[in-house]
Design an enzyme around this catalytic site. Structure first.
Site, PDB file in Angstrom:
ATOM      1  N   LYS A 177       0.848  -1.194   0.000  1.00 32.42           N
ATOM      2  CA  LYS A 177       0.000   0.000   0.000  1.00 32.42           C
ATOM      3  C   LYS A 177       0.885   1.247   0.000  1.00 32.42           C
ATOM      4  O   LYS A 177       1.485   1.608   1.003  1.00 32.42           O
ATOM      5  CB  LYS A 177      -0.934   0.046   1.219  1.00 32.42           C
ATOM      6  N   GLU A 180      -1.364   7.350  -0.197  1.00 31.10           N
ATOM      7  CA  GLU A 180      -2.443   7.819  -1.071  1.00 31.10           C
ATOM      8  C   GLU A 180      -2.071   9.124  -1.773  1.00 31.10           C
ATOM      9  O   GLU A 180      -2.667   9.496  -2.773  1.00 31.10           O
ATOM     10  CB  GLU A 180      -3.740   8.009  -0.272  1.00 31.10           C
ATOM     11  N   GLY A 234       6.818   5.522   7.864  1.00 36.29           N
ATOM     12  CA  GLY A 234       5.973   6.715   7.902  1.00 36.29           C
ATOM     13  C   GLY A 234       6.166   7.457   9.203  1.00 36.29           C
ATOM     14  O   GLY A 234       7.228   7.363   9.829  1.00 36.29           O
ATOM     15  N   GLY A 235       5.144   8.166   9.619  1.00 38.11           N
ATOM     16  CA  GLY A 235       5.248   9.027  10.793  1.00 38.11           C
ATOM     17  C   GLY A 235       5.114   8.265  12.104  1.00 38.11           C
ATOM     18  O   GLY A 235       4.577   7.150  12.151  1.00 38.11           O
ATOM     19  N   THR A 238       1.447   7.266  13.291  1.00 37.13           N
ATOM     20  CA  THR A 238       0.898   6.136  12.529  1.00 37.13           C
ATOM     21  C   THR A 238       1.593   4.843  12.949  1.00 37.13           C
ATOM     22  O   THR A 238       0.941   3.799  13.104  1.00 37.13           O
ATOM     23  CB  THR A 238       1.080   6.354  11.006  1.00 37.13           C
ATOM     24  N   GLU A 256       9.683   2.021  10.519  1.00 34.18           N
ATOM     25  CA  GLU A 256      10.731   3.010  10.211  1.00 34.18           C
ATOM     26  C   GLU A 256      10.058   4.372  10.297  1.00 34.18           C
ATOM     27  O   GLU A 256       9.229   4.709   9.448  1.00 34.18           O
ATOM     28  CB  GLU A 256      11.260   2.806   8.788  1.00 34.18           C
ATOM     29  N   CYS A 297      13.589  11.742   5.775  1.00 37.81           N
ATOM     30  CA  CYS A 297      13.546  11.316   7.184  1.00 37.81           C
ATOM     31  C   CYS A 297      14.891  11.560   7.865  1.00 37.81           C
ATOM     32  O   CYS A 297      14.943  11.837   9.059  1.00 37.81           O
ATOM     33  CB  CYS A 297      13.152   9.851   7.286  1.00 37.81           C
ATOM     34  N   GLU A 398       9.731  16.705  14.402  1.00 39.91           N
ATOM     35  CA  GLU A 398      10.048  16.601  12.976  1.00 39.91           C
ATOM     36  C   GLU A 398       9.115  17.528  12.199  1.00 39.91           C
ATOM     37  O   GLU A 398       7.903  17.334  12.212  1.00 39.91           O
ATOM     38  CB  GLU A 398       9.847  15.155  12.525  1.00 39.91           C
TER      39      GLU A 398
HETATM   40  P1  NAD Z   1       2.212   8.760   7.413  1.00 39.19           P
HETATM   41  O1  NAD Z   1       2.471   8.063   8.681  1.00 39.19           O
HETATM   42  O2  NAD Z   1       1.166   9.806   7.381  1.00 39.19           O
HETATM   43  O3  NAD Z   1       1.772   7.718   6.277  1.00 39.19           O
HETATM   44  C1  NAD Z   1       2.607   6.642   5.911  1.00 39.19           C
HETATM   45  C2  NAD Z   1       1.752   5.549   5.311  1.00 39.19           C
HETATM   46  O4  NAD Z   1       0.900   5.023   6.320  1.00 39.19           O
HETATM   47  C3  NAD Z   1       0.837   5.997   4.179  1.00 39.19           C
HETATM   48  O5  NAD Z   1       0.780   4.994   3.202  1.00 39.19           O
HETATM   49  C4  NAD Z   1      -0.506   6.122   4.887  1.00 39.19           C
HETATM   50  O6  NAD Z   1      -1.610   5.964   4.032  1.00 39.19           O
HETATM   51  C5  NAD Z   1      -0.420   4.973   5.854  1.00 39.19           C
HETATM   52  N1  NAD Z   1      -1.320   5.055   7.012  1.00 39.19           N
HETATM   53  C6  NAD Z   1      -1.790   6.164   7.623  1.00 39.19           C
HETATM   54  N2  NAD Z   1      -2.584   5.813   8.673  1.00 39.19           N
HETATM   55  C7  NAD Z   1      -2.592   4.451   8.723  1.00 39.19           C
HETATM   56  C8  NAD Z   1      -3.197   3.496   9.580  1.00 39.19           C
HETATM   57  N3  NAD Z   1      -3.959   3.856  10.610  1.00 39.19           N
HETATM   58  N4  NAD Z   1      -2.987   2.195   9.333  1.00 39.19           N
HETATM   59  C9  NAD Z   1      -2.202   1.794   8.317  1.00 39.19           C
HETATM   60  N5  NAD Z   1      -1.589   2.662   7.463  1.00 39.19           N
HETATM   61  C10 NAD Z   1      -1.785   3.979   7.671  1.00 39.19           C
HETATM   62  O7  NAD Z   1       3.612   9.299   6.910  1.00 39.19           O
HETATM   63  P2  NAD Z   1       3.898  10.197   5.615  1.00 39.19           P
HETATM   64  O8  NAD Z   1       3.441  11.590   5.935  1.00 39.19           O
HETATM   65  O9  NAD Z   1       3.408   9.524   4.393  1.00 39.19           O
HETATM   66  O10 NAD Z   1       5.506  10.141   5.542  1.00 39.19           O
HETATM   67  C11 NAD Z   1       6.319  11.004   6.248  1.00 39.19           C
HETATM   68  C12 NAD Z   1       6.919  10.314   7.453  1.00 39.19           C
HETATM   69  O11 NAD Z   1       7.630   9.155   7.037  1.00 39.19           O
HETATM   70  C13 NAD Z   1       7.924  11.178   8.170  1.00 39.19           C
HETATM   71  O12 NAD Z   1       7.725  11.096   9.555  1.00 39.19           O
HETATM   72  C14 NAD Z   1       9.258  10.541   7.800  1.00 39.19           C
HETATM   73  O13 NAD Z   1      10.288  10.763   8.725  1.00 39.19           O
HETATM   74  C15 NAD Z   1       8.891   9.107   7.702  1.00 39.19           C
HETATM   75  N6  NAD Z   1       9.883   8.368   6.918  1.00 39.19           N
HETATM   76  C16 NAD Z   1      10.768   7.552   7.593  1.00 39.19           C
HETATM   77  C17 NAD Z   1      11.742   6.865   6.881  1.00 39.19           C
HETATM   78  C18 NAD Z   1      12.746   5.984   7.583  1.00 39.19           C
HETATM   79  O14 NAD Z   1      13.487   5.298   6.897  1.00 39.19           O
HETATM   80  N7  NAD Z   1      12.784   5.946   8.902  1.00 39.19           N
HETATM   81  C19 NAD Z   1      11.811   7.000   5.499  1.00 39.19           C
HETATM   82  C20 NAD Z   1      10.906   7.837   4.848  1.00 39.19           C
HETATM   83  C21 NAD Z   1       9.937   8.515   5.581  1.00 39.19           C
END
Ligand code: NAD
Length: 504
Positions: A177, A180, A234-235, A238, A256, A297, A398
């Site tokens: 996934k 979006e 992601g964040g 989440t 991550e 990140c 962040e």
């Molecule tokens: P996000 O957490 O908003 O979303 C990440 C993904 O999770 C998306 O696909 C989103 O649709 C999905 N998601 C959201 N809510 C969910 C839920 N309840 N259940 C399952 N999936 C869900 O993050 P973002 O804004 O897309 O990305 C930015 C973040 O990603 C930043 O915090 C960044 O530091 C982090 N990031 C970390 C790394 C790493 O290697 N540590 C790499 C890239 C990005």
């Protein structure tokens, strides 16, 4: 995309079951880059069921390792063949420059090449001496099973490749996934996978793709007892939600998450030694945070600089930050593109307001660009706050935007303490021409990756991941494959005897 079905479930492309779609916005000008299908929770459940059925069928995990390795190599070939198309989609979707997107596709290719080699070389078996010559004891690795792979928007295909390549290599089945906000490159990539799968007769259901809101699809993907492993990037919030949801089924989770990464600069960078001198330090300080408008990140968002050089060093970085050329990523003259969306820019702007109200000194940026050519995009100027301290939220949280905060130190111990004074622990950089000091400081820093006299690099063969709230588990390297494997101990007694413990 644009009328073609975008969900890939059990080897078939299909539209969302309720006909739902989402407009994908090009952040450089606010135009609609594409319209894609938006899955329902029912579609996501079907995708998980397809992955489960495919794994339980057993054909894919029984495929010889050499064949799985050859498949990964073939995927790498196709990635290079389709590099321009994939890079262009990435730029239209994320706003990053085409030069960056091309590097991303090369990096994705390296990930597949690396795992092709690693999987092929993996003996998969350790023999253990249990002290009885009649017993053959082996520890073998098996695929962990059905994996849910959830990626963010900043490096859409690259982050997804860190998951799909080892998952395929290990013999797992999966539901991918993408964010979006940025699904386009992943949809195109799954078409490419389908082509490779046909050549290698990979069974249906090994890779499934759904896209849509994480909040809507999350439960169907992460609360299912049919899922064996969730790999999420992601964040922090989440990641916490997913970890809690998965706990009910004791599903393994690797997360991550974000970072608030220190970049420590010692006054001896003035020297001509290993530190690379003043210009290199300033240049890496600039690039470390403003490349990709800070949406990285591991961005070096906290500049921690020795007091005796701070005024001059920060002024030099600020002067160059003000000259960064922003623009549409498709324009070769652009050095950096817009933020990924209007919503994200609003978040960054709120952080700038916060920094001002917290008493930090704004020395450059802090506004949208005034160039009328950029008016329709979600651009934001490179921004630097001096005179920051750890009590400020702009130093702790962040921002994921082009915001650099500056803190000052006078002793090595203070620099280390500041560098470690974060709930995150993803990456850090150290600049010095004193190599003994450099070694002391990199060892003292509690971060998953530490660069000494460099910043921002990674390689497919070295583990990537965070300490603290930057996550758990590792991607890339041998550990990035091991995450997708279970270990099984097989005890084989070749001369069976009764235990004789119970007398009657
Ligand atoms: P996000 O957490 O908003 O979303 C990440 C993904 O999770 C998306 O696909 C989103 O649709 C999905 N998601 C959201 N809510 C969910 C839920 N309840 N259940 C399952 N999936 C869900 O993050 P973002 O804004 O897309 O990305 C930015 C973040 O990603 C930043 O915090 C960044 O530091 C982090 N990031 C970390 C790394 C790493 O290697 N540590 C790499 C890239 C990005």
């Amino acid at each position: 995309m644009d009328g073609e079905p975008d969900l890939y479930i059990a080897g078939t492309w299909r539209h969302a079951s309720d006909g739902g779609t989402r407009d994908i916005i090009n952040p450089a000008d606010g135009s609609v880059a594409a319209v894609v299908d938006e899955a329902t929770p029912g579609d996501a459940r079907e995708a998980v069921a397809a992955a489960r059925a495919s794994f339980d069928d057993g054909a894919w995990r029984a495929t010889p390792i050499a064949e799985r390795a050859a498949l990964l190599d073939r995927i790498a070939d196709l990635l290079q063949r389709d590099k321009e198309e994939l890079a262009t989609l990435e730029t239209r979707d994320t706003g990053k420059t085409l030069a960056e997107s091309r590097i991303d596709i090369d990096d994705v290719t390296s990930v597949f090449r690396y795992y092709a080699k690693l999987v092929g070389a993996d003996g998969d078996c350790r023999v253990v001496d249990v002290g009885d010559p009649a017993v053959i004891s082996r520890v073998i690795r098996e695929p962990i099973g059905v994996c849910v792979l959830i990626a963010p928007w900043n490096y859409p295909l690259l982050q997804m490749s860190w998951k799909i390549a080892p998952a395929l290599g290990a013999g797992c089945t999966m539901v991918a996934k993408p964010s979006e906000v940025t699904p386009l490159s992943t949809i195109a990539f799954v078409h490419l996978l389908e082509e490779a799968f046909q050549e290698f007769a990979v069974p249906a259901g090994v890779v499934n793709l759904v896209q849509g809101s994480g909040a809507v699809l999350g439960e169907a993907l992460t609360a299912s007892a049919d899922v064996d492993f969730i790999s999420f990037t992601g964040g922090l919030a989440t990641g916490q939600t997913i970890s809690k949801t998965a706990a009910d089924n004791v599903t393994k989770v690797a997360v991550e998450l974000g970072g608030k990464n220190p970049h420590i600069v010692f006054a001896d960078v003035r020297g001509t030694g290993d530190g690379g001198g003043w210009d290199a330090a300033g240049d890496r300080g600039l690039t470390g945070v403003f490349l990709r408008s800070g949406q990285v990140c591991s961005a070096g968002t906290r500049l921690i600089v020795e007091e005796s050089i701070a005024d001059e060093f920060v002024a030099a970085v600020a002067a160059r930050a003000a000259k960064i050329t922003m623009g549409d990523g498709m324009n070769p003259a652009s050095e950096t593109g817009p933020l990924v969306s209007e919503q994200h820019r609003a978040k960054v702007e709120a952080y700038v307001e916060l920094g001002i109200s917290e008493g930090a000194t704004l020395i450059t940026g802090g506004a949208r660009p005034t160039d009328p050519a950029l008016a329709k995009g979600s651009f934001y100027l490179p921004t630097i706050f001096d005179r920051c301290d750890r009590s400020m939220r702009i130093v702790q949280e962040e921002t994921f935007g082009p915001i650099l905060t500056v803190e000052r130190f006078t002793t090595e111990a203070e620099a280390i303490a500041l560098g470690n004074d974060t709930e995150y622990g993803l990456a850090a950089g150290v600049r010095t021409s004193d190599m003994a000091r450099g070694e002391r400081v990199v060892r003292a820093l509690r971060h998953g990756t530490v660069w000494l006299n460099d910043f921002g690099y990674y390689t497919a063969s070295a583990e990537w991941g965070g300490f603290g709230k930057s996550g758990n588990g590792r991607e890339l390297g041998p550990t990035g494959l091991a995450e997708y494997q279970e270990m099984k101990h097989i005890w084989h007694n070749t001369a069976p005897t009764a235990a004789g413990w119970f007398k009657n």
